[in-house]
Design a protein around this motif. Structure first.
Motif, PDB file in Angstrom:
ATOM      1  N   GLU A 144      -8.011  -2.321   4.404  1.00  0.00           N
ATOM      2  CA  GLU A 144      -6.689  -2.037   4.950  1.00  0.00           C
ATOM      3  C   GLU A 144      -5.828  -3.290   5.112  1.00  0.00           C
ATOM      4  OE1 GLU A 144      -8.227   1.863   7.395  1.00  0.00           O
ATOM      5  OE2 GLU A 144      -7.545   0.138   8.541  1.00  0.00           O
ATOM      6  N   GLU A 145      -6.496  -4.444   5.154  1.00  0.00           N
ATOM      7  CA  GLU A 145      -5.809  -5.670   5.571  1.00  0.00           C
ATOM      8  C   GLU A 145      -4.862  -6.210   4.500  1.00  0.00           C
ATOM      9  OE1 GLU A 145      -5.173  -7.852   8.800  1.00  0.00           O
ATOM     10  OE2 GLU A 145      -7.188  -7.034   8.825  1.00  0.00           O
ATOM     11  N   SER A 146      -5.123  -5.928   3.243  1.00  0.00           N
ATOM     12  CA  SER A 146      -4.324  -6.512   2.173  1.00  0.00           C
ATOM     13  C   SER A 146      -2.855  -6.083   2.286  1.00  0.00           C
ATOM     14  CB  SER A 146      -4.932  -6.102   0.835  1.00  0.00           C
ATOM     15  OG  SER A 146      -4.037  -6.393  -0.186  1.00  0.00           O
ATOM     16  N   PHE A 147      -2.632  -4.844   2.716  1.00  0.00           N
ATOM     17  CA  PHE A 147      -1.264  -4.370   2.940  1.00  0.00           C
ATOM     18  C   PHE A 147      -0.558  -5.241   3.988  1.00  0.00           C
ATOM     19  CE2 PHE A 147      -0.352  -1.354   6.670  1.00  0.00           C
ATOM     20  CZ  PHE A 147       1.015  -1.571   6.718  1.00  0.00           C
ATOM     21  N   HIS A 148      -1.284  -5.666   4.990  1.00  0.00           N
ATOM     22  CA  HIS A 148      -0.691  -6.476   6.056  1.00  0.00           C
ATOM     23  C   HIS A 148      -0.139  -7.792   5.509  1.00  0.00           C
ATOM     24  CE1 HIS A 148      -3.326  -4.354   9.331  1.00  0.00           C
ATOM     25  NE2 HIS A 148      -2.644  -3.530   8.582  1.00  0.00           N
ATOM     26  N   GLN A 149      -0.953  -8.438   4.679  1.00  0.00           N
ATOM     27  CA  GLN A 149      -0.515  -9.719   4.148  1.00  0.00           C
ATOM     28  C   GLN A 149       0.650  -9.538   3.173  1.00  0.00           C
ATOM     29  OE1 GLN A 149      -3.136 -12.060   1.665  1.00  0.00           O
ATOM     30  NE2 GLN A 149      -2.199 -13.966   2.363  1.00  0.00           N
TER      31      GLN A 149
END
Lengths: 317, 97
Positions: free
Chosen positions: A158-163
């Protein structure tokens, strides 16, 4: 198999073979304690980390940005919950975890004690803070404790969207008016150093690293992870015409890495010790949310009890 | 702060990714009752259409085998290779078996 030495041998053999340790398996008390410290610190960071960005939800510059920021902050809540859930398998309750946070026994990432001043900070946080977190979390997907590793796999997805949403904000600002570009550069100037501090003290001074490495909780050192992050980020800043605020930053052909300037560890230690701009505010807000929600939880419990009784009576009747 | 545990009972969450596949353990949530457990499980473990169906089970109702007894508990099946198809000798050239 009553002999504790035998238990320890089995544990060590599993670690050596790269097998996972599960909650009900025998584990050294120090392994359990190290994990509770690390996973709870990670969980608290996700939850406290909602505050600096939550601060901008009502002021996002468009509906698209607002929807994205809401989803991101909701993800942080979710990530905190995956991690609390993993931590609780080690035999500690959520209330105890919260209490450790409130008394200062448990820490959270010191980056969240810096204030978010402008919209560009939403870009810098996504790009740099989440970017740094990803480097750490990718490694932790292989942590030897099963529930921690599984939570990390879920988080990394899920974290890649954040970056990416953060970098997108920076791209747009950097291509905008001179004033917008200056906002982006200012945010970068303020967030760069705290971001590279996120990996923790240098290897020569890291007091928790040895055990964590031996037990395969961590598989790369603070300095290795930091270098990886810096190497990846330099090109991203160049691409959008922003300048990383480090005059000593330069490519070292012999090392195959970027050299970087001296990190101000005195500042890092001071913020951890409670002297950051927002330490008090972040904790006070968390305590208030817990206390304000108390009556809601009491009401939900009363409702659940009443309903269970009603269902029981209907069965009897 | 109060000392009583105010965080609700623990529920284990199992999610079926798509119809036809088995439910798989996702993690746990705290909830006062089963409706809240389902909603919390959806919000926590399925923000990106990860599932078509969710089971929530009060954690206290799950009985697990003990890791210490793993050897003895699973031992009865270790010495029964004849439960596997490769145990049987079939002449070369025989088809569809």
């Amino acid at each position: 198999m009553e002999n504790p030495i035998e238990f320890e041998q089995i544990f060590n053999a599993k670690i050596a073979k790269g097998e996972f340790i599960e909650p009900k398996d025998w584990m050294p008390e120090k392994y359990r304690k190290t994990l509770i410290r690390q996973i709870s610190q990670h969980a608290h960071s996700e939850i406290i980390g909602m505050q600096p960005e939550g601060n901008f939800i009502t002021r996002a510059p468009s509906l698209r940005r607002k929807a994205v920021l809401l989803a991101k902050v909701q993800d942080e809540a979710g990530h905190g919950l995956y991690l609390y859930s993993a931590c609780e398998t080690l035999g500690i309750t959520r209330d105890e975890l919260n209490e450790q946070l409130h008394t200062g026994k448990a820490k959270y990432s010191s980056i969240f004690n810096y204030p978010t001043l402008t919209w560009a900070d939403m870009g810098a946080i996504g790009w740099l803070v989440d970017g740094a977190a990803i480097i750490n979390q990718v490694m932790l997907q292989r942590a030897s404790f099963g529930p921690y590793s599984r939570a990390m796999v879920r988080i990394c997805k899920e974290e890649s969207f954040h970056q990416r949403q953060g970098y997108e904000i920076m791209c747009v600002l950097a291509k905008g008016t001179a004033e917008q570009k200056a906002l982006a550069q200012d945010a970068l100037n303020r967030w760069w150093w705290p971001s590279i501090m996120m990996f923790g003290p240098p290897d020569s001074e890291s007091k928790n690293s040895a055990d964590s490495t031996r037990w395969k909780i961590k598989r790369e050192t603070n300095d290795e992870l930091r270098q990886k992050f810096i190497d990846r980020t330099v090109g991203q800043a160049d691409f959008i015409g922003l300048v990383l605020p480090d005059k000593d930053l330069k490519w070292n052909e012999a090392r195959g890495h970027y050299d970087y300037g001296q990190i101000d560890w005195a500042e890092f230690n001071s913020v951890i010790a409670g002297n950051g701009a927002c330490n008090k505010q972040r904790l006070a807000h968390h305590i208030k949310a817990q206390e304000d929600g108390l009556w809601v939880r009491a009401a939900a419990n009363a409702y659940a009890r009443k309903k269970a009784e009603k269902e029981k009576n209907m069965l009897v009747a | 702060m109060t000392k009583i545990d105010t965080q609700f009972p623990l529920w284990e969450v199992f999610i079926q990714a798509k119809s036809g596949t088995p439910h798989k353990h996702a993690g746990s949530v705290h909830a006062a009752d089963k409706e809240m457990a389902l909603q919390n499980a959806r919000d926590t473990y399925s923000r990106r259409s990860e599932g078509t169906n969710i089971w929530v089970v009060p954690a206290e109702f799950i009985t697990a085998s003990s890791p210490e007894d793993q050897g003895a508990f699973f031992e009865p099946s270790n010495d029964k290779p004849y439960r596997h198809p490769t145990f049987y000798i079939i002449p070369d050239g025989v088809k569809f078996i």
